[in-house]
Design a protein around this motif. Sequence first.
Motif, PDB file in Angstrom:
ATOM      1  N   GLN A  17       0.914  -1.170   0.066  1.00 46.16           N
ATOM      2  CA  GLN A  17       0.291   0.156  -0.042  1.00 46.16           C
ATOM      3  C   GLN A  17       0.926   1.429  -0.140  1.00 46.16           C
ATOM      4  O   GLN A  17       0.635   2.196  -0.660  1.00 46.16           O
ATOM      5  CB  GLN A  17      -0.959  -0.001   1.403  1.00 46.16           C
ATOM      6  N   LEU A  18       1.997   1.107   0.548  1.00 46.17           N
ATOM      7  CA  LEU A  18       2.883   2.289   0.762  1.00 46.17           C
ATOM      8  C   LEU A  18       3.411   2.471  -0.713  1.00 46.17           C
ATOM      9  O   LEU A  18       3.247   3.705  -1.027  1.00 46.17           O
ATOM     10  CB  LEU A  18       3.971   1.895   1.719  1.00 46.17           C
ATOM     11  N   LEU A  19       3.895   1.562  -1.356  1.00 47.48           N
ATOM     12  CA  LEU A  19       4.592   1.961  -2.599  1.00 47.48           C
ATOM     13  C   LEU A  19       3.533   2.310  -3.721  1.00 47.48           C
ATOM     14  O   LEU A  19       3.533   3.037  -4.559  1.00 47.48           O
ATOM     15  CB  LEU A  19       5.235   0.584  -3.029  1.00 47.48           C
ATOM     16  N   ALA A  20       2.017   1.825  -3.556  1.00 45.03           N
ATOM     17  CA  ALA A  20       1.246   2.078  -4.387  1.00 45.03           C
ATOM     18  C   ALA A  20       0.530   3.499  -4.179  1.00 45.03           C
ATOM     19  O   ALA A  20      -0.158   4.119  -5.016  1.00 45.03           O
ATOM     20  CB  ALA A  20      -0.125   1.095  -4.266  1.00 45.03           C
ATOM     21  N   SER A  21       0.768   4.114  -2.999  1.00 45.48           N
ATOM     22  CA  SER A  21       0.209   5.590  -2.591  1.00 45.48           C
ATOM     23  C   SER A  21       1.185   6.676  -3.027  1.00 45.48           C
ATOM     24  O   SER A  21       0.932   7.591  -2.605  1.00 45.48           O
ATOM     25  CB  SER A  21      -0.175   5.355  -1.226  1.00 45.48           C
ATOM     26  N   VAL A  22       2.290   6.400  -3.760  1.00 49.31           N
ATOM     27  CA  VAL A  22       2.984   7.548  -4.052  1.00 49.31           C
ATOM     28  C   VAL A  22       2.313   8.573  -5.157  1.00 49.31           C
ATOM     29  O   VAL A  22       1.571   7.848  -5.976  1.00 49.31           O
ATOM     30  CB  VAL A  22       4.246   7.068  -4.949  1.00 49.31           C
ATOM     31  N   GLY A  23       2.101   9.757  -4.741  1.00 50.40           N
ATOM     32  CA  GLY A  23       1.268  10.482  -5.706  1.00 50.40           C
ATOM     33  C   GLY A  23      -0.185  10.560  -5.405  1.00 50.40           C
ATOM     34  O   GLY A  23      -1.047  11.434  -6.002  1.00 50.40           O
ATOM     35  N   HIS A  79      17.228   8.281  -4.922  1.00 48.83           N
ATOM     36  CA  HIS A  79      16.111   8.829  -5.679  1.00 48.83           C
ATOM     37  C   HIS A  79      14.902   8.295  -4.853  1.00 48.83           C
ATOM     38  O   HIS A  79      15.124   7.579  -4.043  1.00 48.83           O
ATOM     39  CB  HIS A  79      15.997   8.489  -7.120  1.00 48.83           C
ATOM     40  N   GLU A  80      13.657   8.692  -5.238  1.00 47.86           N
ATOM     41  CA  GLU A  80      12.521   8.510  -4.457  1.00 47.86           C
ATOM     42  C   GLU A  80      12.206   6.917  -4.568  1.00 47.86           C
ATOM     43  O   GLU A  80      12.088   6.361  -3.374  1.00 47.86           O
ATOM     44  CB  GLU A  80      11.414   9.150  -5.260  1.00 47.86           C
ATOM     45  N   GLN A  81      12.233   6.258  -5.597  1.00 46.39           N
ATOM     46  CA  GLN A  81      12.189   4.850  -5.633  1.00 46.39           C
ATOM     47  C   GLN A  81      13.051   3.960  -4.480  1.00 46.39           C
ATOM     48  O   GLN A  81      12.712   3.157  -3.889  1.00 46.39           O
ATOM     49  CB  GLN A  81      12.243   4.366  -6.932  1.00 46.39           C
ATOM     50  N   ALA A  82      14.485   4.348  -4.642  1.00 48.37           N
ATOM     51  CA  ALA A  82      15.139   3.501  -3.791  1.00 48.37           C
ATOM     52  C   ALA A  82      15.028   3.805  -2.498  1.00 48.37           C
ATOM     53  O   ALA A  82      14.985   2.918  -1.521  1.00 48.37           O
ATOM     54  CB  ALA A  82      16.736   3.933  -4.129  1.00 48.37           C
ATOM     55  N   LEU A  83      14.700   4.995  -1.939  1.00 40.70           N
ATOM     56  CA  LEU A  83      14.575   5.167  -0.608  1.00 40.70           C
ATOM     57  C   LEU A  83      13.100   4.700  -0.243  1.00 40.70           C
ATOM     58  O   LEU A  83      13.253   4.052   1.046  1.00 40.70           O
ATOM     59  CB  LEU A  83      14.586   6.906  -0.566  1.00 40.70           C
ATOM     60  N   LEU A  84      12.116   4.815  -1.051  1.00 43.78           N
ATOM     61  CA  LEU A  84      11.014   4.210  -0.572  1.00 43.78           C
ATOM     62  C   LEU A  84      10.964   2.367  -0.580  1.00 43.78           C
ATOM     63  O   LEU A  84      10.465   1.982   0.292  1.00 43.78           O
ATOM     64  CB  LEU A  84       9.746   4.475  -1.440  1.00 43.78           C
ATOM     65  N   ALA A  85      11.975   2.123  -1.331  1.00 47.76           N
ATOM     66  CA  ALA A  85      12.180   0.587  -1.318  1.00 47.76           C
ATOM     67  C   ALA A  85      12.623   0.274   0.173  1.00 47.76           C
ATOM     68  O   ALA A  85      12.470  -0.841   0.590  1.00 47.76           O
ATOM     69  CB  ALA A  85      13.027   0.198  -2.505  1.00 47.76           C
ATOM     70  N   LYS A  86      13.655   0.904   0.697  1.00 53.14           N
ATOM     71  CA  LYS A  86      14.097   0.663   2.056  1.00 53.14           C
ATOM     72  C   LYS A  86      13.216   0.911   2.989  1.00 53.14           C
ATOM     73  O   LYS A  86      12.941  -0.138   3.870  1.00 53.14           O
ATOM     74  CB  LYS A  86      15.206   1.881   2.252  1.00 53.14           C
ATOM     75  N   ARG A  89      10.934  -2.306   2.821  1.00 52.40           N
ATOM     76  CA  ARG A  89      11.828  -3.403   3.114  1.00 52.40           C
ATOM     77  C   ARG A  89      11.473  -3.271   4.950  1.00 52.40           C
ATOM     78  O   ARG A  89      11.207  -4.297   5.386  1.00 52.40           O
ATOM     79  CB  ARG A  89      13.252  -3.505   2.815  1.00 52.40           C
ATOM     80  N   ALA A  90      11.834  -2.279   5.390  1.00 52.21           N
ATOM     81  CA  ALA A  90      11.793  -2.420   7.079  1.00 52.21           C
ATOM     82  C   ALA A  90      10.212  -2.654   7.283  1.00 52.21           C
ATOM     83  O   ALA A  90      10.287  -3.518   8.396  1.00 52.21           O
ATOM     84  CB  ALA A  90      12.277  -1.084   7.284  1.00 52.21           C
ATOM     85  N   LEU A  91       9.121  -2.372   6.431  1.00 54.54           N
ATOM     86  CA  LEU A  91       8.052  -2.671   6.895  1.00 54.54           C
ATOM     87  C   LEU A  91       7.530  -4.038   6.892  1.00 54.54           C
ATOM     88  O   LEU A  91       6.980  -4.707   7.672  1.00 54.54           O
ATOM     89  CB  LEU A  91       6.783  -1.927   6.195  1.00 54.54           C
ATOM     90  N   ASP A  92       8.282  -4.693   5.563  1.00 55.91           N
ATOM     91  CA  ASP A  92       8.177  -6.166   5.818  1.00 55.91           C
ATOM     92  C   ASP A  92       8.672  -6.789   6.728  1.00 55.91           C
ATOM     93  O   ASP A  92       8.417  -7.827   7.213  1.00 55.91           O
ATOM     94  CB  ASP A  92       8.689  -6.693   4.389  1.00 55.91           C
ATOM     95  N   ALA A  93       9.812  -6.504   7.228  1.00 61.23           N
ATOM     96  CA  ALA A  93      10.776  -6.775   8.368  1.00 61.23           C
ATOM     97  C   ALA A  93       9.929  -6.735   9.638  1.00 61.23           C
ATOM     98  O   ALA A  93      10.104  -7.797  10.365  1.00 61.23           O
ATOM     99  CB  ALA A  93      12.114  -6.511   8.494  1.00 61.23           C
ATOM    100  N   SER A  94       8.936  -6.015   9.564  1.00 62.88           N
ATOM    101  CA  SER A  94       8.297  -5.752  11.052  1.00 62.88           C
ATOM    102  C   SER A  94       6.963  -6.606  11.031  1.00 62.88           C
ATOM    103  O   SER A  94       6.406  -6.408  12.104  1.00 62.88           O
ATOM    104  CB  SER A  94       7.790  -4.248  11.156  1.00 62.88           C
ATOM    105  N   LYS A  95       6.862  -7.394  10.192  1.00 56.18           N
ATOM    106  CA  LYS A  95       5.563  -8.175  10.173  1.00 56.18           C
ATOM    107  C   LYS A  95       5.557  -9.123  11.221  1.00 56.18           C
ATOM    108  O   LYS A  95       6.442  -9.814  11.610  1.00 56.18           O
ATOM    109  CB  LYS A  95       5.392  -9.029   8.919  1.00 56.18           C
TER     110      LYS A  95
END
Length: 198
Positions: A17-23, A79-86, A89-95
């Motif tokens: 959801q985070l990645l899909a809600s850019v913009g 860039h935006e994409q690389a930072l949001l990927a980090k 990744r942190a959100l996935d690790a928090s599951k």
Amino acid sequence: MRAFVLRARSTSVDSQQLLASVGQEAHTEILAHTLMNAIFVAQSHREDVVVYLVLEKTQDYSRTIRFNANELTNVGGFHEQALLAKVARALDASKGMGKEQERDVEPGISVRTVSFEKLVQELSEAYQLFMMDKKGTPIREQTFPANCCFLLTDHLPMPKKSFNSLKRLGAEKISLGPKMIFASQCVVLIHNELDLSE
């Protein structure tokens, strides 16, 4: 040490959801822009800077993702994409994490299931807290100690009750000017003022 806390009240703790809600309405790109301006300078990165992203749109616990500039190794580009990927990744690790647990994600990046209030309470023991307010002390008239922590929000303003608890923790209000600006722009102006006074 300089710390920045970005409270993202409308950002989901679900990585997809985070990645899909850019913009989109949640404006998750603000996370990347704030990180970029807080940590990086031309052809390098800043030392002694920590950024906390507090994501609050969740069914269970807020997620606080910590980026420590001194420990970061490879961010994969600023860039935006690389930072949001980090961030994703942190959100996935928090599951599956319980309340107030912490996990290291990679060098310089960790994630905790801790609320904004609890985080700021902890930070107030090591840092002088500052919150943005148009009616606050103009930043050029403010003196800053060695350890400063600046509290920022996404496009949703800080709730009134938060202001009261921040005041109790000794947070001081500072103003960056008469216009409401993005959190990422606040970071640039704050860094610049502190750089000039060093």
